[in-house]
Design a protein around this motif. Structure first.
Motif, PDB file in Angstrom:
ATOM      1  N   ILE A   1       0.837  -1.200   0.000  1.00 44.44           N
ATOM      2  CA  ILE A   1       0.000   0.000   0.000  1.00 44.44           C
ATOM      3  C   ILE A   1       0.872   1.250   0.000  1.00 44.44           C
ATOM      4  O   ILE A   1       0.582   2.223  -0.715  1.00 44.44           O
ATOM      5  CB  ILE A   1      -0.955  -0.014   1.208  1.00 44.44           C
ATOM      6  N   ASP A   2       1.948   1.243   0.799  1.00 45.04           N
ATOM      7  CA  ASP A   2       2.860   2.387   0.831  1.00 45.04           C
ATOM      8  C   ASP A   2       3.477   2.631  -0.538  1.00 45.04           C
ATOM      9  O   ASP A   2       3.594   3.788  -0.993  1.00 45.04           O
ATOM     10  CB  ASP A   2       3.974   2.176   1.871  1.00 45.04           C
ATOM     11  N   ARG A   3       3.891   1.572  -1.227  1.00 46.34           N
ATOM     12  CA  ARG A   3       4.484   1.722  -2.573  1.00 46.34           C
ATOM     13  C   ARG A   3       3.461   2.276  -3.561  1.00 46.34           C
ATOM     14  O   ARG A   3       3.781   3.156  -4.372  1.00 46.34           O
ATOM     15  CB  ARG A   3       5.016   0.379  -3.061  1.00 46.34           C
ATOM     16  N   GLN A   4       2.242   1.770  -3.506  1.00 44.01           N
ATOM     17  CA  GLN A   4       1.199   2.246  -4.418  1.00 44.01           C
ATOM     18  C   GLN A   4       0.864   3.711  -4.146  1.00 44.01           C
ATOM     19  O   GLN A   4       0.650   4.494  -5.073  1.00 44.01           O
ATOM     20  CB  GLN A   4      -0.065   1.383  -4.292  1.00 44.01           C
ATOM     21  N   THR A   5       0.838   4.077  -2.857  1.00 44.11           N
ATOM     22  CA  THR A   5       0.546   5.462  -2.496  1.00 44.11           C
ATOM     23  C   THR A   5       1.653   6.376  -3.014  1.00 44.11           C
ATOM     24  O   THR A   5       1.379   7.441  -3.593  1.00 44.11           O
ATOM     25  CB  THR A   5       0.420   5.607  -0.970  1.00 44.11           C
ATOM     26  N   ALA A   6       2.897   5.976  -2.820  1.00 44.29           N
ATOM     27  CA  ALA A   6       4.021   6.789  -3.279  1.00 44.29           C
ATOM     28  C   ALA A   6       4.019   6.921  -4.802  1.00 44.29           C
ATOM     29  O   ALA A   6       4.304   7.991  -5.352  1.00 44.29           O
ATOM     30  CB  ALA A   6       5.340   6.189  -2.792  1.00 44.29           C
ATOM     31  N   ALA A   7       3.674   5.838  -5.496  1.00 45.84           N
ATOM     32  CA  ALA A   7       3.692   5.860  -6.966  1.00 45.84           C
ATOM     33  C   ALA A   7       2.571   6.736  -7.521  1.00 45.84           C
ATOM     34  O   ALA A   7       2.742   7.385  -8.562  1.00 45.84           O
ATOM     35  CB  ALA A   7       3.566   4.440  -7.508  1.00 45.84           C
ATOM     36  N   ASN A   8       1.430   6.815  -6.864  1.00 43.08           N
ATOM     37  CA  ASN A   8       0.282   7.542  -7.401  1.00 43.08           C
ATOM     38  C   ASN A   8       0.025   8.882  -6.714  1.00 43.08           C
ATOM     39  O   ASN A   8      -0.974   9.532  -6.997  1.00 43.08           O
ATOM     40  CB  ASN A   8      -0.974   6.669  -7.284  1.00 43.08           C
ATOM     41  N   LYS A   9       0.919   9.281  -5.826  1.00 38.86           N
ATOM     42  CA  LYS A   9       0.708  10.499  -5.049  1.00 38.86           C
ATOM     43  C   LYS A   9       0.614  11.732  -5.941  1.00 38.86           C
ATOM     44  O   LYS A   9      -0.321  12.527  -5.829  1.00 38.86           O
ATOM     45  CB  LYS A   9       1.840  10.668  -4.034  1.00 38.86           C
ATOM     46  N   ASP A  10       1.546  11.905  -6.831  1.00 37.62           N
ATOM     47  CA  ASP A  10       1.568  13.091  -7.698  1.00 37.62           C
ATOM     48  C   ASP A  10       0.329  13.145  -8.577  1.00 37.62           C
ATOM     49  O   ASP A  10      -0.278  14.206  -8.753  1.00 37.62           O
ATOM     50  CB  ASP A  10       2.831  13.092  -8.555  1.00 37.62           C
ATOM     51  N   THR A  11      -0.061  11.998  -9.117  1.00 36.45           N
ATOM     52  CA  THR A  11      -1.240  11.938  -9.984  1.00 36.45           C
ATOM     53  C   THR A  11      -2.488  12.320  -9.201  1.00 36.45           C
ATOM     54  O   THR A  11      -3.332  13.086  -9.690  1.00 36.45           O
ATOM     55  CB  THR A  11      -1.393  10.530 -10.570  1.00 36.45           C
ATOM     56  N   MET A  12      -2.633  11.824  -8.013  1.00 33.54           N
ATOM     57  CA  MET A  12      -3.813  12.105  -7.195  1.00 33.54           C
ATOM     58  C   MET A  12      -3.860  13.571  -6.772  1.00 33.54           C
ATOM     59  O   MET A  12      -4.915  14.204  -6.794  1.00 33.54           O
ATOM     60  CB  MET A  12      -3.832  11.213  -5.947  1.00 33.54           C
ATOM     61  N   VAL A  13      -2.726  14.129  -6.407  1.00 31.09           N
ATOM     62  CA  VAL A  13      -2.685  15.545  -6.019  1.00 31.09           C
ATOM     63  C   VAL A  13      -3.092  16.398  -7.214  1.00 31.09           C
ATOM     64  O   VAL A  13      -3.894  17.339  -7.085  1.00 31.09           O
ATOM     65  CB  VAL A  13      -1.286  15.935  -5.493  1.00 31.09           C
ATOM     66  N   HIS A  14      -2.578  16.083  -8.381  1.00 26.14           N
ATOM     67  CA  HIS A  14      -2.906  16.834  -9.606  1.00 26.14           C
ATOM     68  C   HIS A  14      -4.408  16.716  -9.896  1.00 26.14           C
ATOM     69  O   HIS A  14      -5.062  17.721 -10.217  1.00 26.14           O
ATOM     70  CB  HIS A  14      -2.075  16.303 -10.781  1.00 26.14           C
ATOM     71  N   MET A  15      -4.981  15.527  -9.780  1.00 27.17           N
ATOM     72  CA  MET A  15      -6.405  15.326 -10.053  1.00 27.17           C
ATOM     73  C   MET A  15      -7.262  16.083  -9.046  1.00 27.17           C
ATOM     74  O   MET A  15      -8.272  16.707  -9.418  1.00 27.17           O
ATOM     75  CB  MET A  15      -6.752  13.838  -9.993  1.00 27.17           C
ATOM     76  N   LEU A  16      -6.876  16.073  -7.775  1.00 24.20           N
ATOM     77  CA  LEU A  16      -7.641  16.785  -6.764  1.00 24.20           C
ATOM     78  C   LEU A  16      -7.584  18.295  -6.984  1.00 24.20           C
ATOM     79  O   LEU A  16      -8.586  18.997  -6.875  1.00 24.20           O
ATOM     80  CB  LEU A  16      -7.128  16.448  -5.365  1.00 24.20           C
ATOM     81  N   LEU A  17      -6.390  18.807  -7.285  1.00 23.95           N
ATOM     82  CA  LEU A  17      -6.263  20.257  -7.555  1.00 23.95           C
ATOM     83  C   LEU A  17      -7.079  20.671  -8.774  1.00 23.95           C
ATOM     84  O   LEU A  17      -7.729  21.712  -8.776  1.00 23.95           O
ATOM     85  CB  LEU A  17      -4.794  20.629  -7.747  1.00 23.95           C
TER      86      LEU A  17
END
Length: 109
Positions: A86-102
């Motif tokens: 879960i930590d690896r998946q979160t780290a890998a998708n963090k930038d994408t999710m932040v961009h989508m939320l913004l």
């Protein structure tokens, strides 16, 4: 003479009755001894069977339930692996999710 024969006959009957009583007493004594012996053998067989079944149950429960210590360590290891995944998946998708939320917050639609 008749009285002698009668007395002799009575004596034989008493003797036969005494012998019969002795035979019956011996048979009862033998019966009690055999019952005691059977009881002892039955208790020995029951004890042996109980020991055998307890050993089988111990093997069965060990196979089915396993050692609780090894089971706990196995679960702990699996949990740590899942958390790392879960930590690896979160780290890998963090930038994408932040961009989508913004983008979703800033877009008026």
């Amino acid at each position: 003479m008749i009285e002698e024969k009668a007395a002799l006959g009575i004596q034989k009957l008493l003797s036969a009755e005494q012998k019969a009583a002795e035979v019956v007493s011996a048979a009862r004594t033998e019966k009690v001894a055999k019952l005691k012996e059977a009881k002892v053998k039955a208790e020995e067989e029951i004890t042996a069977y109980k020991v055998q079944r307890e050993a089988q149950f111990a093997i069965f429960s060990k196979e089915r339930l396993g050692d609780s210590g090894s089971h706990k360590s196995s679960v702990d290891r699996d949990t740590i692996q899942e958390l790392n995944k879960i930590d690896r998946q979160t780290a890998a998708n963090k930038d994408t999710m932040v961009h989508m939320l913004l983008q979703s917050v800033t877009t008026v639609g």
